[in-house]
Design an enzyme around this catalytic site. Structure first.
Site, PDB file in Angstrom:
ATOM      1  N   THR A   1      52.745  88.594   6.862  1.00 11.69           N
ATOM      2  CA  THR A   1      52.304  88.297   8.223  1.00 11.69           C
ATOM      3  C   THR A   1      52.337  86.787   8.476  1.00 11.69           C
ATOM      4  OG1 THR A   1      50.940  90.269   8.134  1.00 11.69           O
ATOM      5  CG2 THR A   1      50.476  88.736   9.921  1.00 11.69           C
TER       6      THR A   1
ATOM      7  N   LYS B   1      32.503  75.177   4.382  1.00 15.80           N
ATOM      8  CA  LYS B   1      31.312  74.337   4.602  1.00 15.80           C
ATOM      9  C   LYS B   1      30.332  75.013   5.554  1.00 15.80           C
ATOM     10  CE  LYS B   1      34.116  70.107   4.476  1.00 15.80           C
ATOM     11  NZ  LYS B   1      34.624  69.037   5.359  1.00 15.80           N
TER      12      LYS B   1
ATOM     13  N   HIS C   1      45.473  95.591  13.432  1.00 13.91           N
ATOM     14  CA  HIS C   1      46.558  94.707  12.995  1.00 13.91           C
ATOM     15  C   HIS C   1      47.715  94.912  13.973  1.00 13.91           C
ATOM     16  CE1 HIS C   1      49.197  92.346  10.671  1.00 13.91           C
ATOM     17  NE2 HIS C   1      49.019  92.868   9.472  1.00 13.91           N
TER      18      HIS C   1
HETATM   19  C1  NCD Z   1      48.857  95.060   5.638  1.00 13.74           C
HETATM   20  C2  NCD Z   1      47.530  94.412   6.017  1.00 13.74           C
HETATM   21  O1  NCD Z   1      47.321  93.221   5.750  1.00 13.74           O
HETATM   22  O2  NCD Z   1      46.735  95.115   6.605  1.00 13.74           O
HETATM   23  N1  NCD Z   1      49.822  94.143   5.234  1.00 13.74           N
HETATM   24  C3  NCD Z   1      50.568  93.498   6.180  1.00 13.74           C
HETATM   25  O3  NCD Z   1      50.078  92.725   6.963  1.00 13.74           O
HETATM   26  N2  NCD Z   1      51.861  93.811   6.256  1.00 13.74           N
HETATM   27  C4  NCD Z   1      48.685  96.208   4.708  1.00 13.74           C
HETATM   28  C5  NCD Z   1      47.919  96.034   3.430  1.00 13.74           C
HETATM   29  O4  NCD Z   1      47.424  94.954   3.108  1.00 13.74           O
HETATM   30  O5  NCD Z   1      47.835  97.021   2.715  1.00 13.74           O
END
Ligand code: NCD
Length: 370
Positions: free
Chosen positions: A52, A80, A129
């Site tokens: 990401t 902090k 997400h």
């Molecule tokens: C995912 C997340 O961070 O939620 N990863 C991502 O951003 N592609 C999935 C995960 O961490 O399992």
């Protein structure tokens, strides 16, 4: 100015536009290479990330812009004791757009309330997400040629997997979607998605724990990692961590045009022997993630023309300082000076939800002494 907290912050038409801009970027990348000259993206990552964060950064560089930020909470003033609100106010003095990942649910939302520039939720705890969802939708659209009339199986940690929550919320707006939820009992989809989205929108779905039985009917299999970092009980994680391992023999009865997806990182839930199977799409998802983040940055910076309507949000009543959020993973549990605010929407049958993490209060609206 617009921020992106969850997939419903974009209308279906806007998502279509982002998909077509991404497809154009893939075909004609040179056209986009100077569009963000002089602009800066800040990546504020309070939690680990490879794809990401780096895809956001690569996206901004490919648009001709620059990037600043940090990749761990302990290298920022959070160590902090600085609040998310103050961090957001500060960084919005330096950057034109901010992508934030945080272990606490609702933290990017708090940032958006305190920033002069757009905030993108790059993952908040086990909640949402939305940019992974955009990457997933672009992948589905490129693989299948459509986002409707699909049977989509979600397998693994449906409780804490934020990518699952966001993708289901997004897919529920398309016609002919059937959802198959494959998880052990302990890791079932939370009710705010199951009841709040699937039941309320009459989306057909089934629940089971047997991946092999479920596979034959699927057009898409979305595998997920068991989210060890979110378990309060580490023994439970040890017991569940190898619950599903997709191996070539389990694909024997799968459709020939199944698309196997995974937001990554994978631990062991997909055997590497599947990587060369033509049905494996997870590294295509990674690539698509960069292109759709380029399209999103352009959109939120107002740098591409848009004819698409904004989403229609239902009316909300806000309830201030009458209820307290009990979710230990909510930003309000750590930042106690934050105002406790709950919302009731006309669709929600009197249920009051925390505006930060969306967990419901034990009290209904009718039971509060206003
Ligand atoms: C995912 C997340 O961070 O939620 N990863 C991502 O951003 N592609 C999935 C995960 O961490 O399992």
């Amino acid at each position: 100015m617009r921020s992106l907290m969850d997939p419903l912050d974009l209308s279906v038409e806007e998502i279509d536009e982002l998909i077509s801009t991404s497809n154009d970027i893939i075909e004609n990348s040179a056209k986009y290479s100077e569009m963000c000259r002089g602009k800066k993206l800040a990546t504020l990552f309070f939690e680990p990330s490879t794809r990401t964060r780096l895809s956001f950064e690569a996206a901004m560089y490919e648009l001709g812009g620059n990037v600043l930020g940090f990749s761990a909470a302990n290298s920022s003033s959070a160590a902090k004791g600085e609040s998310v609100a103050d961090t957001a106010k500060t960084v919005s003095c330096y950057a034109d757009i901010i992508a934030m990942r945080h272990p606490l649910e609702g933290a990017p939302y708090v940032a958006s309330l305190n920033s002069d520039v757009p905030i993108i939720n790059a993952g908040d705890g086990g909640h949402n997400h939305p940019t992974q969802t955009l990457a997933d939708l672009l992948t589905i659209s490129r693989e299948k040629g459509r986002l409707n009339n699909l049977t989509v199986g979600f397998c693994g940690d449906l409780k804490y997997g934020r990518t699952v929550h966001s993708l289901i919320i997004a897919l529920a707006r398309y016609a002919g979607i059937k959802i198959v939820l494959i998880s052990p009992d302990e890791l079932k989809l939370p009710n705010y998605v199951k009841i709040g989205v699937l039941d309320r929108q009459n989306i057909p779905y089934s629940e089971c724990d047997d991946l092999e039985k479920a596979i034959p009917e699927l057009d898409i299999l979305y595998m997920t990692r068991i989210q060890g970092e979110r378990f309060a009980d580490k023994d439970e994680y040890e017991r569940l961590k190898d619950f599903y391992i997709l191996t070539p023999d389990k694909l024997t009865y799968a459709k020939d045009n199944l698309s196997i997806m995974h937001p990554l990182p994978r631990v062991n839930e997909i055997s590497v022997a599947i990587d060369n199977d033509k049905r494996a799409c997870y590294f295509k998802q990674v690539k698509n993630g960069k292109y759709i983040r380029m399209a999103l940055i352009l959109k939120l910076l107002g740098m591409c023309k848009s004819d698409a309507p904004k989403p229609q949000k239902s009316e909300e009543i806000l309830i201030k300082d009458k209820l307290v959020c009990k979710n230990p993973r909510c930003i309000t549990s750590c930042e106690q000076e934050l105002e406790q605010v709950f919302k009731v929407t006309d669709l929600d049958a009197g249920i009051c939800r925390c505006i930060y993490c969306e967990k419901k209060s034990e009290k209904l609206y009718s039971e509060i002494n206003l």
